[in-house]
Design an enzyme around this catalytic site. Structure first.
Site, PDB file in Angstrom:
ATOM      1  N   GLY A   1     -47.588 -85.532  71.815  1.00 39.44           N
ATOM      2  CA  GLY A   1     -46.844 -85.267  70.678  1.00 39.44           C
ATOM      3  C   GLY A   1     -46.568 -86.507  69.736  1.00 39.44           C
ATOM      4  O   GLY A   1     -45.933 -86.464  69.383  1.00 39.44           O
TER       5      GLY A   1
ATOM      6  N   ASP B   1     -42.267 -88.731  71.891  1.00 36.79           N
ATOM      7  CA  ASP B   1     -41.927 -87.976  70.847  1.00 36.79           C
ATOM      8  C   ASP B   1     -40.547 -87.826  70.841  1.00 36.79           C
ATOM      9  O   ASP B   1     -39.615 -88.011  70.119  1.00 36.79           O
ATOM     10  CB  ASP B   1     -43.110 -86.931  71.130  1.00 36.79           C
ATOM     11  CG  ASP B   1     -43.215 -86.264  71.970  1.00 36.79           C
ATOM     12  OD1 ASP B   1     -43.048 -86.652  73.154  1.00 36.79           O
ATOM     13  OD2 ASP B   1     -44.023 -84.903  72.239  1.00 36.79           O
TER      14      ASP B   1
ATOM     15  N   ASP C   1     -36.545 -86.178  77.366  1.00 35.71           N
ATOM     16  CA  ASP C   1     -35.788 -85.316  77.775  1.00 35.71           C
ATOM     17  C   ASP C   1     -34.912 -85.294  78.844  1.00 35.71           C
ATOM     18  O   ASP C   1     -33.361 -85.945  79.310  1.00 35.71           O
ATOM     19  CB  ASP C   1     -36.786 -83.883  77.306  1.00 35.71           C
ATOM     20  CG  ASP C   1     -35.873 -82.839  78.368  1.00 35.71           C
ATOM     21  OD1 ASP C   1     -34.782 -82.164  77.546  1.00 35.71           O
ATOM     22  OD2 ASP C   1     -37.047 -81.868  78.612  1.00 35.71           O
TER      23      ASP C   1
ATOM     24  N   VAL D   1     -37.311 -77.694  70.151  1.00 34.96           N
ATOM     25  CA  VAL D   1     -37.769 -78.374  69.434  1.00 34.96           C
ATOM     26  C   VAL D   1     -40.001 -78.272  69.375  1.00 34.96           C
ATOM     27  O   VAL D   1     -40.212 -78.666  70.499  1.00 34.96           O
ATOM     28  CB  VAL D   1     -37.268 -79.221  68.404  1.00 34.96           C
ATOM     29  CG1 VAL D   1     -35.816 -79.358  68.655  1.00 34.96           C
ATOM     30  CG2 VAL D   1     -37.152 -80.862  69.858  1.00 34.96           C
TER      31      VAL D   1
HETATM   32  P1  5GP Z   1     -38.839 -85.553  80.038  1.00 31.04           P
HETATM   33  O1  5GP Z   1     -39.362 -85.977  80.937  1.00 31.04           O
HETATM   34  O2  5GP Z   1     -37.633 -86.783  79.339  1.00 31.04           O
HETATM   35  O3  5GP Z   1     -37.863 -84.085  80.598  1.00 31.04           O
HETATM   36  O4  5GP Z   1     -40.086 -84.845  78.754  1.00 31.04           O
HETATM   37  C1  5GP Z   1     -40.497 -85.743  77.752  1.00 31.04           C
HETATM   38  C2  5GP Z   1     -41.787 -84.611  77.372  1.00 31.04           C
HETATM   39  O5  5GP Z   1     -41.317 -83.656  78.079  1.00 31.04           O
HETATM   40  C3  5GP Z   1     -41.737 -85.085  76.138  1.00 31.04           C
HETATM   41  O6  5GP Z   1     -42.915 -86.242  76.239  1.00 31.04           O
HETATM   42  C4  5GP Z   1     -42.265 -83.824  75.476  1.00 31.04           C
HETATM   43  O7  5GP Z   1     -43.757 -84.037  76.127  1.00 31.04           O
HETATM   44  C5  5GP Z   1     -41.617 -83.744  76.456  1.00 31.04           C
HETATM   45  N1  5GP Z   1     -40.683 -81.970  76.294  1.00 31.04           N
HETATM   46  C6  5GP Z   1     -39.472 -82.281  76.357  1.00 31.04           C
HETATM   47  N2  5GP Z   1     -38.234 -81.367  75.531  1.00 31.04           N
HETATM   48  C7  5GP Z   1     -39.403 -80.775  74.679  1.00 31.04           C
HETATM   49  C8  5GP Z   1     -39.208 -79.952  73.336  1.00 31.04           C
HETATM   50  O8  5GP Z   1     -37.732 -79.895  73.164  1.00 31.04           O
HETATM   51  N3  5GP Z   1     -40.468 -79.982  72.603  1.00 31.04           N
HETATM   52  C9  5GP Z   1     -41.084 -80.199  72.972  1.00 31.04           C
HETATM   53  N4  5GP Z   1     -42.306 -79.684  72.432  1.00 31.04           N
HETATM   54  N5  5GP Z   1     -41.645 -80.813  73.833  1.00 31.04           N
HETATM   55  C10 5GP Z   1     -40.454 -81.373  75.213  1.00 31.04           C
HETATM   56 MG    MG Z   2     -44.691 -85.882  75.970  1.00 36.17          MG
END
Ligand code: 5GP
Ligand code: MG
Length: 202
Positions: free
Chosen positions: A63, A118, A121, A171
């Site tokens: 990403g 990227d 979350d 997104v």
């Molecule tokens: P986390 O581990 O912080 O929950 O999520 C991180 C990863 O989840 C990011 O690197 C991305 O790959 C994916 N991700 C989280 N939110 C989004 C979003 O709104 N859109 C997309 N396309 N990927 C997301």
């Molecule tokens: Mg990612």
């Protein structure tokens, strides 16, 4: 000491969707020129902070491609680049189990490491990646994300450099995918609901 202007909070505005994408994109959240302006600010601050340090940028696949390319060409100091592959295998837009698909090639021992992702979350990915990297003995370890969804956090984690704060929306674009599609959009946007209800093949 250079100050980075705080990440602005983006809200869904009534920006026109470019015609080639209007069938699937519901709204543009961050247009291309606004992305470039902020990335320029981030690059100036990172250059000021890292100049003269033995630095390794660790970018997470896939990403970060567009963000990394635009950020890197504005970093005005010698650095090394490496990639880590980490995917959360969930279904659709929900994250699941973390799997490392590519390990580091370079040594980071005694070096200053900046992890680039990227979007931040729940924080699960960057908590895991920074825990793993800190065991390898870096001189310092910081994180830089283009997008931050603070309301989604499931545990404590803050990035050191943040491009934009966005609302709790899934997104796509500017490197971010839905089922491996939409990474090529030049802006960050939100998909129309019908896209999620259609069967996809990767
Ligand atoms: P986390 O581990 O912080 O929950 O999520 C991180 C990863 O989840 C990011 O690197 C991305 O790959 C994916 N991700 C989280 N939110 C989004 C979003 O709104 N859109 C997309 N396309 N990927 C997301
Ligand atoms: Mg990612």
């Amino acid at each position: 000491m250079m100050i980075l202007p705080p990440a602005s909070r983006i809200e869904v505005a009534d920006l026109p969707v470019p015609p080639p994408h209007a069938g699937e994109v519901d709204a543009v959240l961050i247009p291309a020129d606004q992305l470039q302006e902020r990335i320029h600010e981030l690059a100036r601050k990172i250059t000021a902070d890292y100049a003269g340090r033995d630095t390794v940028i660790v970018a997470l696949l896939s990403g970060t491609v567009m963000f990394l390319a635009d950020l890197m060409r504005r970093l005005e100091f010698p650095l090394r680049l490496d990639f880590m592959g980490v995917s959360s295998y969930g279904s659709g837009t929900e994250s699941g189990q973390l799997v490392y698909t590519k390990e580091l090639k370079l040594s980071i021992r005694g070096r200053h490491v900046l992890v680039v992702d990227d979007i931040l979350d729940t924080g699960k990915t960057l908590r895991s990646v920074t825990a793993k990297l800190s065991e390898l003995g870096p001189a310092s370890l910081k994180t830089c994300v283009l997008l931050d969804k603070p309301e989604r956090r499931t545990g404590q984690f803050e990035a050191d450099y943040i491009g934009f704060e966005i609302p709790n929306l899934f997104v796509v674009g500017y490197g971010l995918d839905y089922d491996e599609r939409y990474r090529n959009l030049p802006f960050v946007g939100v998909l129309k609901p019908h896209v999620y209800s259609e069967p996809t093949c990767v």
